[in-house]
Scaffold this motif. Structure first.
Motif, PDB file in Angstrom:
ATOM      1  N   ILE C 132      -8.175  31.782   0.330  1.00  0.00           N
ATOM      2  CA  ILE C 132      -8.445  32.167  -1.036  1.00  0.00           C
ATOM      3  C   ILE C 132      -8.129  33.872  -1.299  1.00  0.00           C
ATOM      4  N   SER C 133      -8.595  34.540  -0.496  1.00  0.00           N
ATOM      5  CA  SER C 133      -8.617  35.844  -0.514  1.00  0.00           C
ATOM      6  C   SER C 133      -7.148  36.371  -0.255  1.00  0.00           C
ATOM      7  N   GLU C 134      -6.427  35.744   0.590  1.00  0.00           N
ATOM      8  CA  GLU C 134      -4.950  36.016   1.026  1.00  0.00           C
ATOM      9  C   GLU C 134      -4.111  35.766  -0.222  1.00  0.00           C
ATOM     10  N   SER C 135      -4.113  34.744  -1.002  1.00  0.00           N
ATOM     11  CA  SER C 135      -3.610  34.282  -2.078  1.00  0.00           C
ATOM     12  C   SER C 135      -3.985  34.858  -3.447  1.00  0.00           C
ATOM     13  N   ALA C 136      -5.262  35.565  -3.439  1.00  0.00           N
ATOM     14  CA  ALA C 136      -5.780  36.265  -4.491  1.00  0.00           C
ATOM     15  C   ALA C 136      -4.866  37.449  -4.841  1.00  0.00           C
TER      16      ALA C 136
END
Lengths: 769, 117, 136
Positions: C132-136
């Motif tokens: 999630i934090s990668e794509s956020a």
């Protein structure tokens, strides 16, 4: 015995791998399977004739009382010999009929599955395993009817047949379970000992209706008969085997099998007589209006099945004797006629009886087979058909009540069947050979020998009825619960009423044959009645059912989550609320409850405030933070009330949830105020009512005594059996370890789902505009 | 305290249902989380709450000597809490994904696009 | 959120938290704790590290993708369930070494099962948060 039943299934499985070797010349070799089975079952004849019942039992699901219990008595033996004997001839015939067919191996596989299932059906003593085999016959029949799967008509007929017989199977299962719960056993032999108790049982009628439902659908009784003419779309060997000689008789078998259990009551006998009589007359009349040979045969088969049901309904020793003989008679002549029809179709390329004529000039042996079968079907001496007809008349004239009506019905049916038999067995071969059929050739011996053999058997058994008397017929009557010692089969019964009836039948029938010629005009005339036939009524019903369910689905499955939730919650509130208000005994025993301390009150207030803030704030980050507070307050409640593990887990999860929200929040849409004020009020009232109801329910449950046996067991054994002292953890990793294993698998799946959803790229073409 | 517990559960259920009935996607997820918390507490309460007696066998003993809290509901809730994390994260990502594709936060509009395409 | 204090602290906090999570895991059979909580704490330790030092830093530290921990943990949990079958006991029977080990206490198949749970929970949580934090 299990091996014998499984042989068909094993062969089918074998064909899956080795099928290509059985497509060519080797095809006929597969006939060895039914032949060896026939010899195997024939070897039982002396033992069964002496009154023995051979049983064998295999445990299957012992905890539910379901075993593979098999028993071989006179009735099963007759059917087993028919299944394997006619099966053998059909296998042989098929190897030539479908020579070099692309899917011949597939055909043999279906046929073998069917044979195995049918044997299992007639040998099962346990109703549950009987039901399984019953369904297997329906399924294999479905595949065989739809064998020409490129034809839409075939597929449709297969589906109709499956629908009707599947409904019957369902009915059989219901009947089996009901009988099982009534008697406490699934064994038919054991049920026989409880006949008296069953007849007086309050669910007797219901059980009989279920069994009838199964038998009438399978044996194509009115008004479920229409699947059988449709099933004639199958290749002719299938029609011969399944839809004339064996599978359709499964319903008759079921009725005979249950006669010693459920029979001999007014309801049983009257229903069978009425349904049997309607069926036999209705379809016998129908044969007059058919021009397709297989259509004629299909309706005459239904009529014959009607006669059998009718005879079982009469319920006397004479009627059972007549039924037993008639089963043999019918199997012999009807199989012959079907096979002959198949040959005509195969060689001449048409089954239209109005154009077929004079074929004896090109295929004499086939004509002989057809002629002999027609004789037997007409009940002309010296065929066994004559014997069957005499016994049927004998039983009818001795019936109790309404003798005239019963005799008239059966005589009329027999006259019409004689006509049908002549049309199918004699008409195509007599008269002048038309020009276009002069080039028609004889088929190979593999095709014409089987029908001829069956036809000759029909005459041999007629001249020497002692051949089947004590070996086949008597044990059947015994199996049906009647004394068979005084039975003596003979062609000549003396000059009596029955003989006069026979003479009338034959004379009128032959007259009818010469007067009435099958024509398309007649066929069209009956076509006008089509809209009121059971088949079209069923089709209309199906159609309206579809319309209704579409309407119903659109009302409830409208695609708005909000509406689903509202409906569910509303119903729950109304139903539970109604019961609750009706029986409210909400007494709260304050002495049992624990005291409220100041810090608990504080936590509660914080929690509720957090919930309110989460619901009413306009800021998303505020809502998430408030939700975190709610989680932490719950965590504190766990701490207060002796759940340290829960508190730790809740704390960690709460932290992670907040992190998760914070990470994605800025990618998520802003809060929208989409609903108006009124709607919010309505939803608010609904949810508050629901919440209040849950609170009340919780308090109500607390007033009831609690059962903590499970918890006590775990607590007592945690250290002794599992070497652990933290009981919660011991439950998770040891006592209920399998559950935890599955749970972590679910977690892993969720993670993979998240990963997949995020890494997956949406193609621009998939994006809606 | 049981009465307070019951009230808390009622409030959580009411709030959860109310949030689920909203048309906004984010509110839907928050609603599910609140509802889940309510359900956990309900199970906890129905297993009877006991103060100061965690289901842990004392150091020196092999069996429980005194009253203890029922461990079964606790084990149930523990797994439920962990599973709900999986559910939440999946739901959040689903919402994010849906938002990205359909470009709307209105559940009703999502329904409409589904039928048109 | 890359503040110096947090960054410095997280470098020391990570090993401490990890040791703590293992401690929680191991004592789970006797005192509050266990694979679930232990795994969550370990995951939080890594998330904290990622917050302070950036995601790529934590990923480097982990060497492997956290996703691989899931099959590893599942296999361990499953094998500890299957192990009793080898000695002719039903699936999931607890097997125990007769004598307690120092520090850890009794060791049995349940402990390995719990370690499996721990690994799965770490794997699942980190996979979710990291993706999630990668794509956020």
């Amino acid at each position: 015995m299990l091996t014998a039943i499984l042989l068909g299934f094993l062969f089918a499985l074998f064909l899956v791998f080795a099928g290509k070797y059985f497509k060519g010349r080797l095809a006929v070799v597969s006939a060895l399977i039914p032949l060896s089975l026939f010899i195997y079952f024939a070897s039982f004849i002396p033992r069964i004739a002496s009154g023995e019942v051979v049983t064998s039992n295999y445990e299957w699901v012992p905890s539910f009382g379901v075993n593979l219990g098999f028993s071989l008595d006179g009735l099963s033996l007759l059917f087993s010999l028919m299944i394997t004997g006619i099966g053998f001839l059909v296998y042989v015939y098929t190897s030539s009929y479908l020579k070099n067919h692309q899917y011949l191996d597939r055909f043999y596989a279906y046929l073998s599955v069917f044979m195995g299932a049918m044997l299992g059906l007639v040998l099962s003593d346990n109703i549950i395993s009987m039901f399984v085999f019953w369904e297997l016959t329906s399924i294999s029949s479905f595949f065989l009817i739809g064998f020409n799967n490129t034809s839409e008509a075939s597929r449709k007929s297969a589906l109709t047949a499956l629908g009707i017989t599947g409904f019957g199977g369902f009915s059989l299962l219901a009947g089996a379970l009901l009988l099982g719960s009534m008697t406490g056993t699934y064994s038919i032999i054991e049920m026989m000992t409880m006949k008296e108790a069953l007849a007086g049982h309050e669910f007797y009628i219901l059980a009989v209706i279920f069994i009838f439902g199964a038998a009438f659908t399978k044996s194509a009784q009115f008004p479920f008969h229409f699947w059988l003419p449709g099933a004639m779309k199958a290749p002719t060997p299938v029609s011969t085997y399944l839809h004339s000689a064996t599978m359709v008789k499964a319903g008759v078998y079921l009725l005979m099998r249950f006669t010693p259990v459920l029979g001999d009551t007014n309801f049983w006998n009257t229903t069978l007589i009425v349904v049997g009589a309607i069926t036999m007359l209705y379809s016998a009349v129908h044969t007059l209006f058919r021009t397709d040979l297989k259509g004629v045969l299909a309706y005459s088969t239904i009529s014959a099945l009607g006669i059998l049901v009718f005879l079982i309904g009469l319920g006397s020793q004479g009627a059972f004797l007549a039924a037993a003989v008639f089963i043999i008679v019918h199997a012999l002549y009807k199989a012959t006629l079907f096979l002959v029809t198949g040959i005509i179709d195969h060689q001449a390329g048409t089954r239209n009886v109005t154009v077929l004529a004079g074929l004896r000039k090109v295929m004499m042996p086939v004509a002989v087979a057809g002629f002999l079968a027609a004789i037997s079907s007409a009940g002309i001496p010296p065929s066994i058909g004559f014997l069957g007809k005499e016994l049927t008349y004998e039983a009818s004239t001795h019936s109790t009540g309404m003798v005239i009506l019963i005799v008239a019905a059966i005589v009329l049916t027999k006259i019409l069947l004689l006509y049908a038999g002549f049309v199918a067995g004699i008409k195509p071969f007599t008269g002048k050979l038309p020009e276009k059929f002069t080039k028609v050739t004889m088929p190979g011996p593999l095709m014409w020998v089987p029908p001829l053999l069956l036809a000759i058997l029909g005459i041999v058994f007629g001249i020497f009825p002692s051949l089947i008397e004590s070996s086949l017929v008597k044990p059947v009557v015994t199996a049906l619960g009647k004394d068979a010692s005084d039975i003596h089969l003979a062609l000549w019964h003396g000059f009596n009423t029955v003989l006069i009836l026979s003479i009338i039948t034959i004379a009128v029938g032959i007259l009818l044959y010469f007067i009435l010629k099958p024509s398309e005009k007649l066929e069209n005339r009956i076509g006008k009645l089509e809209p009121v036939s059971p088949e079209s009524i069923l089709n209309k019903l199906t159609y309206f059912f579809g319309v209704f369910s579409k309407f119903w689905t659109n009302v409830f499955q409208n695609g708005y989550l909000r509406n689903y939730v509202t409906t569910i919650v509303l119903f729950l509130v109304i139903l539970v609320g109604y019961i609750f208000i009706g029986n409210s005994r909400l007494v709260i025993d304050h002495t049992k409850l624990s005291q409220i301390t100041a810090y608990e009150l504080a936590v509660t207030i914080i929690l509720i405030a957090g919930v309110f803030y989460t619901v009413f704030t306009r800021s998303r980050i505020g809502a998430v933070a408030a939700m975190g507070v709610v989680g932490l307050a719950i965590c504190l409640l766990f701490v207060f009330y002796s759940a340290p593990d829960l508190a730790m887990t809740q704390f960690s999860i709460d932290t992670l949830t907040v992190i998760l929200f914070v990470l994605v929040l800025y990618r998520l849409p802003k809060y929208l105020v989409l609903s108006d004020y009124k709607m919010r009020i309505r939803d608010g009232i609904l949810s508050l009512t629901f919440g209040g109801l849950i609170s009340l329910l919780a308090l109500q449950v607390l007033a009831e005594p609690v059962n903590s046996d499970v918890g006590d067991f775990y607590a007592k054994n945690a250290y002794i059996m599992a070497h652990g002292k933290n009981v919660v953890n011991v439950i998770l990793v040891d006592f209920r370890g399998t559950d935890t294993l599955i749970e972590i698998s679910v977690l892993a799946i969720a993670a993979i789902g998240v990963y997949g959803l995020l890494k997956l790229r949406v193609k621009s073409s998939d994006r809606p505009n | 305290m049981e009465i307070l517990f019951a009230i808390i559960i009622g409030v959580l259920y009411a709030a959860g249902i109310y949030m689920i009935l909203r048309r906004s996607l984010v509110k839907l997820i928050i609603g599910i989380i609140l509802l889940g918390n309510g359900a956990n507490l309900l199970i906890f309460l129905l297993g009877r709450i006991t103060e100061g007696a965690p289901p842990i066998i004392p150091e020196e003993s092999k069996v429980f000597l005194e009253a203890y809290a029922d461990p079964v509901p606790q084990a149930l809730i523990l797994t439920a809490i962990v599973i709900s994390f999986g559910l939440q994260s999946f739901a959040i990502i689903l919402v994010k994904r849906a938002h990205k594709v359909v470009k709307t936060d209105d559940l009703d509009e999502m329904n409409a696009t589904d039928e048109d395409s | 959120m890359k503040t110096l204090i947090l960054k410095t602290a997280s470098i020391y906090l990570l090993p401490v938290l990890l040791v703590f999570s293992v401690f929680i895991l191991l004592r789970g059979h006797y005192l509050p704790g266990g694979g679930f909580v232990g795994g969550l704490i370990a995951a939080i330790a890594f998330v904290l590290h990622a917050f302070a030092n950036g995601l790529s830093e934590s990923k480097n530290l982990l060497k492997i993708h956290p996703g691989f921990l899931m099959p590893l943990g599942l296999a361990l949990a499953f094998l500890s369930g299957v192990a009793p079958v080898i000695v002719d006991d039903p699936f999931m029977t607890g097997l125990w070494f007769p004598d307690p080990f120092p520090v850890i206490g009794n060791v049995g198949s349940a402990l390995f099962f719990d370690i499996g749970v721990y690994l799965v929970v770490v794997g699942v949580t980190l996979t979710i948060i990291f993706t999630i934090s990668e794509s956020a």
